[in-house]
Design an enzyme around this catalytic site. Structure first.
Site, PDB file in Angstrom:
ATOM      1  CG  ASP A 225     -35.562  19.923  -3.722  1.00 18.29           C
ATOM      2  OD1 ASP A 225     -35.443  19.661  -2.408  1.00 18.29           O
ATOM      3  OD2 ASP A 225     -35.382  20.886  -4.160  1.00 18.29           O
TER       4      ASP A 225
ATOM      5  CD  GLU B  10     -38.649  19.934   0.134  1.00 23.59           C
ATOM      6  OE1 GLU B  10     -38.722  20.744   1.003  1.00 23.59           O
ATOM      7  OE2 GLU B  10     -38.444  20.172  -0.990  1.00 23.59           O
TER       8      GLU B  10
END
Length: 732
Positions: free
Chosen positions: A376, A429
């Protein structure tokens, strides 16, 4: 890992001094609704507190026995150098037997602490009972405590250099009590008997870039709830068979779990982690999570985890100023504070911190058999000026804005995972134009396998939210993403991020009335599944909820009873199985030969056609982005001969109006779109067609899908009433 008999650096071998200490009575513990009946839990002191400044009395019991350190000098040296991928086997709490005495060893890194004690329900949370000993100059404090076993709650009481006393959860703790409590929980070695050996062996030999990959993104707390039981979430074991059934039905190759690491605030969805090594106790025990992953593997479904090494929350009981100093974070807030999320940024340049994160990634892969990590907020790691104005950040040693320490950490991370876990995916991401995110580290890249294609996502949703009357003006939203298709290895996400914070649901983003929205959604999904790149859909896409996702409530499964949404669910299943059964749609994603426009210039009619190819295998996709059906529409055919329809998004069983294109048709010797042969089609309104050359002995598509998935295909339920084909928008 060194043996338990090695003494700490510069320390004498400790001697046993008396019999085992008398164990205190354990408090009765309340059950969490996420756990199975009979599993006991304990309530500990809630929150992080400063202990009373007055010295506590030593209990009137025999002197506590001393045992040899369980952390050896060689291990401490490797940890100090950041070279110990198994450091989680040394630090934290570990149930073991020493010299015939059962207990638990505790070890924690707190180099600036004046004193560290382990406190818990086994000593009435008294910091004078079990002080830990410092192991040389390593900063590690350790002690074996007899009689403490599985299920005990504990924290570390840390006296800082200024005399302040803090209660901290264990950074390496394997479990924790349910929120709102913060105490760590001692966990005995796993007793789960894995049954996924065949899956893991096959995974090691896979080329992930040349295989189908479709991901079902799941938030465990809101996938389904039980209203009759306090609206509680399903536990790890309860949800396992249901997830298998749903993923199989819809043809997904993988399930991605939003963060399951322990976190205090449910509204963070797991992205503000306080227990990096602890599966959240909201849904059960670590072995319950192992059961879930094992069940998915046995069903042929991979498991990805969201992982958050970019930042951590400032909760007092956790990592923030752990020993009274900025230990895991940077001291300078210009480097150590994230302005968007009010969280703290890891100090990747500190060997012990980078070592902890690297060991944590391997822990989930090796201890829980996960098939990859979706990392993330990578962009926030890469840039020192991420979301900062001038004067709010500090340049690197070269005067640039790149976080060189984070870049080194990421490269080491991806290299280590590739070496130790072949076939495991590392997915970034990453939302910027940082070059080489998916290039090999040896070529100067970051070494990820895949990068989220957020540019494609934004452009695609912009197009499908536009009134079809005005789609000619945003035509480039479909054509432009192809221009950078091969700059990285991409995964196309339609994730949870797009259905929160006022963005509306995916269904709600589609233009038009309910029929048009569902038709648009079917066409969008066809476009996503048939263009290059891997696929990700957020849970609930199959029921087309009209409201935003809410982490505190269940998905709107009742909507699936509506005929139109039943059709969407059948369609998504048919599309998912078709994708997996058609190598032309995935085998050459990374090759320029794998995708070719047939026609991307029919702006006025908003029709797109393209060819997918892998060797001699071909598929043609035609998208009609308006509510006007088009009869006699001619496109160039890649090869002459007989073609068959593999899928029509407008079929009655999917909630469509029922197009009239024949299931099989012949090419005509009429040149079109630079090809000698062409096909004449009847394009459905707001619909998509997928075609392929018909083999000499045509194999029914359902049989192909059954062979691909290893099960008999489910017969779609007959619609109650086939809708007549209608023009669903305003007159032009």
């Amino acid at each position: 890992m060194s043996g338990g008999g090695e003494a700490g650096a510069g320390r004498e071998e400790p001697r046993r001094s008396g019999a085992g200490g008398k164990k205190k009575a354990t408090r009765k513990r309340a059950k969490s609704p996420a756990r199975k009946a009979g599993a006991k839990k304990t309530t500990a002191r809630k929150g992080t507190r400063k202990a009373a400044p007055a010295a506590r009395g030593v209990p009137a019991e025999p002197p506590a026995p001393e045992f040899a350190p369980t952390v050896g000098e060689a291990d401490l040296q490797r940890f100090a150098e950041g070279r110990h991928p198994g450091v989680h086997e040394l630090l934290g709490a570990h149930v073991r037997t020493l010299d015939g005495v059962a207990g638990t060893s505790f070890a924690v890194w707190a180099p600036a602490a004046r004193r560290v004690s382990v406190v818990g329900d086994f000593c009435d949370w008294d910091g004078a009972r079990w002080p830990l000993r410092p192991l040389g100059t390593s900063g590690v404090h350790e002690r074996f405590v007899p009689g403490v076993g599985d299920g005990a709650l504990y924290k570390f009481e840390i006296e800082t250099s200024s005399g302040e006393r803090l209660l901290k959860s264990d950074p390496y703790g394997r479990a924790a009590e349910p929120p709102p409590g913060h105490a760590s929980r001692v966990v005995a070695p796993s007793t789960h008997a894995w049954g996924d050996a065949d899956w893991l062996a096959a995974r090691a030999g896979r080329d992930v870039l040349r295989e189908p990959l479709s991901v079902y993104e799941v938030h465990l707390g809101s996938w389904a709830r039980i209203p009759e039981d306090g609206n509680r979430s399903l536990g790890y074991r309860e949800i396992a068979p249901a997830l298998v059934e749903r993923a199989r039905e819809l043809g997904f190759t993988h399930v991605e779990l939003m963060p399951v690491m322990e976190h205090p605030f449910g509204g963070s969805w797991g992205y503000q982690v306080t227990g990096y090594f602890a599966p959240t106790s909201r849904y059960g025990t670590p072995d319950d999570l192992r059961f879930l992953i094992d069940t998915l593997h046995r069903a042929g479904i991979g498991v990805l985890l969201d992982w958050v090494p970019a930042h951590f929350p400032g909760d007092e009981h956790a990592l923030a100023r752990f020993d009274g100093t900025p230990l895991y974070e940077h001291e300078d807030p210009r480097k150590g504070k994230h302005p968007d999320w009010d969280t703290l940024i890891f100090n990747y340049g500190r060997h012990e911190v980078a070592n902890m994160l690297l060991a944590n990634a391997l822990y989930w892969i090796e201890e829980f058999h996960v098939d990859g990590l979706r990392v993330d907020a990578v962009a926030s790691m890469l840039y020192l000026d991420y979301s900062r104005e001038a004067g709010e950040w500090v340049p690197n040693e070269l005067g640039g804005r790149e976080n060189l320490e984070a870049v080194d950490f990421i490269r080491r991370l991806t290299t280590t995972v590739r070496e130790r876990a072949p076939g495991c995916l590392m997915i970034a991401e990453e939302s910027t134009s940082w070059p080489g995110v998916t290039k090999p580290v040896t070529d100067g890249g970051l070494g990820f396998h895949l990068k989220w294609n957020l540019g494609w996502m934004h452009e695609t949703l912009r197009y499908f939210s536009t009134d079809p009357l005005f789609r000619p003006h945003v035509h480039e939203a479909i054509t432009f993403p192809v221009m950078f298709e091969h700059t990285e290895h991409f995964l196309m996400p339609l994730s949870h991020d797009e259905v929160v914070h006022g963005k509306g649901s995916l269904f709600g983003k589609m233009h038009g009335d309910t029929w048009q929205k569902l038709a648009n959604l079917r066409t969008l999904l066809t476009y996503q599944y048939t263009r290059p790149g891997k696929k990700l859909l957020f849970m609930g896409t199959e029921v087309a909820s009209a409201r935003e996702w809410d982490h505190d409530t269940s998905l709107d499964w009742h909507l699936g009873e509506e005929p139109g949404r039943q059709g969407l669910r059948r369609f998504l299943g048919a599309l998912g199985h078709l994708y997996r059964a058609t190598p032309a749609l995935w085998r050459d994603d990374e090759s320029a030969d794998g995708f070719t426009w047939i026609d991307c210039e029919d702006k006025e009619q908003s029709v797109f056609s393209y060819e997918r190819r892998s060797g001699d295998e071909r598929a043609v996709v035609v998208l009609n982005m308006t509510p006007l059906g088009r009869e006699g529409y001619r496109i160039g055919a890649p090869v002459a001969g007989r073609w068959r329809e593999l899928l029509s998004s407008d079929a009655p069983e999917f909630g469509g109006s029922g197009g009239s294109t024949p299931k099989e048709l012949e090419t005509e010797a009429v040149a079109c779109h630079g090809r000698e042969q062409s096909l004449v089609l009847s394009l459905p309104p707001l619909g998509a067609l997928v075609l392929a050359p018909a083999p000499p002995a045509s194999t029914p598509p359902e049989a192909s899908r059954a062979a691909e998935t290893g099960r008999e295909p489910a017969a779609p339920a007959a619609p109650k009433k086939a809708a007549r084909r209608k023009r669903r928008s305003r007159e032009r």
